[in-house]
Design a protein around this motif. Structure first.
Motif, short mmCIF file in Angstrom:
data_model
loop_
_atom_site.label_atom_id
_atom_site.label_comp_id
_atom_site.label_asym_id
_atom_site.label_seq_id
_atom_site.Cartn_x
_atom_site.Cartn_y
_atom_site.Cartn_z
N GLY A 60 -3.95 10.78 -13.43
CA GLY A 60 -4.89 9.92 -12.73
C GLY A 60 -4.36 9.35 -11.42
N VAL A 61 -3.33 10.00 -10.86
CA VAL A 61 -2.76 9.56 -9.58
C VAL A 61 -3.30 10.47 -8.47
CG1 VAL A 61 -0.64 9.22 -8.25
CG2 VAL A 61 -0.64 8.79 -10.72
N PRO A 62 -3.98 9.93 -7.48
CA PRO A 62 -4.49 10.77 -6.39
C PRO A 62 -3.35 11.54 -5.72
CG PRO A 62 -5.43 8.57 -6.26
CD PRO A 62 -4.34 8.51 -7.29
N ALA A 63 -3.54 12.85 -5.56
CA ALA A 63 -2.47 13.67 -4.99
C ALA A 63 -3.04 14.72 -4.06
CB ALA A 63 -1.66 14.34 -6.10
N VAL A 64 -2.32 14.96 -2.98
CA VAL A 64 -2.71 15.93 -1.95
C VAL A 64 -1.50 16.78 -1.62
CG1 VAL A 64 -3.47 16.20 0.45
CG2 VAL A 64 -4.43 14.37 -0.97
N LEU A 102 9.26 11.40 -12.00
CA LEU A 102 8.77 11.00 -10.67
C LEU A 102 7.50 10.15 -10.79
CD1 LEU A 102 9.29 14.20 -8.48
CD2 LEU A 102 10.68 12.12 -8.55
N LEU A 103 6.62 10.52 -11.72
CA LEU A 103 5.40 9.75 -11.92
C LEU A 103 5.71 8.36 -12.48
CD1 LEU A 103 2.97 12.49 -13.25
CD2 LEU A 103 2.73 11.15 -11.15
N GLY A 104 6.79 8.26 -13.25
CA GLY A 104 7.21 6.95 -13.73
C GLY A 104 7.58 6.04 -12.58
N PHE A 105 8.30 6.57 -11.61
CA PHE A 105 8.63 5.79 -10.42
C PHE A 105 7.36 5.40 -9.66
CE2 PHE A 105 12.87 7.80 -10.85
CZ PHE A 105 13.66 6.67 -10.73
N ALA A 106 6.46 6.37 -9.51
CA ALA A 106 5.21 6.10 -8.79
C ALA A 106 4.43 4.97 -9.45
CB ALA A 106 4.36 7.37 -8.72
N ASP A 147 0.82 -1.21 0.00
CA ASP A 147 0.00 0.00 0.00
C ASP A 147 0.86 1.26 0.00
OD1 ASP A 147 -2.23 -1.65 0.17
OD2 ASP A 147 -2.25 -1.60 2.35
N PRO A 148 1.77 1.42 -0.95
CA PRO A 148 2.73 2.53 -0.87
C PRO A 148 2.12 3.91 -1.06
CG PRO A 148 2.92 1.39 -2.97
CD PRO A 148 1.96 0.59 -2.15
N VAL A 149 2.62 4.85 -0.28
CA VAL A 149 2.29 6.27 -0.40
C VAL A 149 3.59 7.02 -0.69
CG1 VAL A 149 1.47 8.34 0.79
CG2 VAL A 149 0.30 6.15 1.12
N MET A 150 3.59 7.89 -1.68
CA MET A 150 4.76 8.71 -1.97
C MET A 150 4.62 10.03 -1.23
SD MET A 150 6.23 10.05 -5.68
CE MET A 150 7.06 8.50 -6.10
#
Length: 334
Positions: free
Chosen positions: A179-183, A111-115, A12-15
């Protein structure tokens, strides 16, 4: 091509990301990620190519000696992974670096590629800004997102900010479009005491992050550092009647504006945090540490380390300047 050799399958990784520079008042955000990396013994698995994103005349490399051998450390952004055990194991991918000088879109895409490769489920970007907030009150931390559904489910603000932005705002929008949830979590740092470090703002960001991802974060010496920091600023402000009067005016404005916030919901959040920590090690009351390594508290109220200690009489902020408190609520990059 992104290669992630040696990185285990994550749970369940979070960046969690932070960048030194324009979006990091008092170094509060970058220090928060550094704290996570240190407390959980993060292992660096990747670093972006410094040649691609940094102007070395702006962010200069440093030379150091290792056993008599000269080595160079280049300014860059590094990624590490920490494995968090407990009842609800969860892994964190920590991104810590400097706001890039160029090619921001490529930087975000990398960075999104890593995510994507790591299966990151949520990206949380930490930031800190200067604002008209008194150092004597709890640090305001706002949570914002560009995703209306995420704002509703996580009880966040949907950003309406318009104006200049930094890498925090760019990365958040890149996540949204991918489409990556981000806060984004933003701490407001008093503009009259902006010199780093600011352990009180760092602590506030970590507390808010803890609530957001439902993960107990070991705080170490941060609570004691925050108390020492506030005591040091209290003493310096008391020596200057002009500063003391200004701080009092900020306190009155803050208390009047936030009176409704002293609600059952706010009290419930604090109580839930207390319950999470009650049976764990490292309670919020741990002692040890100092607000600064040098103990030079006089630097807190300086506009410039080599300049006068007493700040000029505060002026009204320019609404067009995101470093002033005209953006303390709007520049949550928002």
């Amino acid at each position: 091509m992104i290669e992630l050799e040696g990185v285990p399958e994550l749970v369940d990784p979070v960046m969690v990301a932070a960048f030194e520079g324009w979006n990091d008042a008092g170094d509060a955000a970058s220090t928060a990620v550094a704290h996570l990396d240190r407390e959980w013994k993060g292992e660096v698995f990747a670093a972006l190519d410094a040649e691609d994103y940094y102007d070395f005349q702006v962010n200069r490399p440093t030379v150091w000696l290792d056993g008599g051998v000269r080595k160079i450390t280049w300014p860059t952004t590094r990624l590490s992974v920490v494995r968090v055990g407990g009842d609800k194991p969860r892994d964190l991918v920590l991104v810590r670096g400097i706001e890039p000088s160029m090619r921001w879109r490529s930087f975000c895409n990398e960075l999104l590629g890593f995510a994507h490769e790591l299966g990151v489920e949520l990206v949380v970007i930490l930031g800190a800004l200067l604002g008209d907030t008194p150092h004597t009150r709890p640090v305001p931390v706002s949570g914002v997102t560009s995703d209306a559904d995420l704002a509703r489910t996580m009880e966040l603000e949907e950003t309406k900010y318009e104006g200049p932005t930094g890498i925090v705002g760019i990365l958040q929008e890149a996540c949204t479009h991918a489409g990556v949830p981000a806060v984004s979590l933003w701490a407001a740092v008093p503009h009259y005491v902006s010199q780093p470090p600011n352990p009180k703002a760092t602590l506030a960001l970590l507390n808010r992050l803890e609530d957001l991802i439902d993960l107990r974060i070991p705080l170490g010496e941060l609570p004691e550092d925050a108390r020492a920091w506030q005591l040091g600023v209290d003493q310096l402000a008391a020596e200057d009647s002009e500063v003391a009067e200004y701080v009092q005016s900020l306190e009155e404005a803050r208390d009047t504006a936030e009176l409704p916030e002293a609600s059952g919901e706010a009290i419930a959040r604090e109580f839930e945090r207390y319950l999470r920590r009650r049976d764990g090690s490292g309670p919020a009351g741990q002692t040890g540490g100092h607000a600064t390594e040098s103990g030079d508290s006089a630097s807190y109220l300086r506009d410039n380390p080599t300049d006068r200690t007493r700040p000029p009489k505060p002026q009204r902020p320019d609404p067009g300047d995101p470093t002033d408190d005209g953006s303390a609520e709007g520049s949550s990059e928002e």
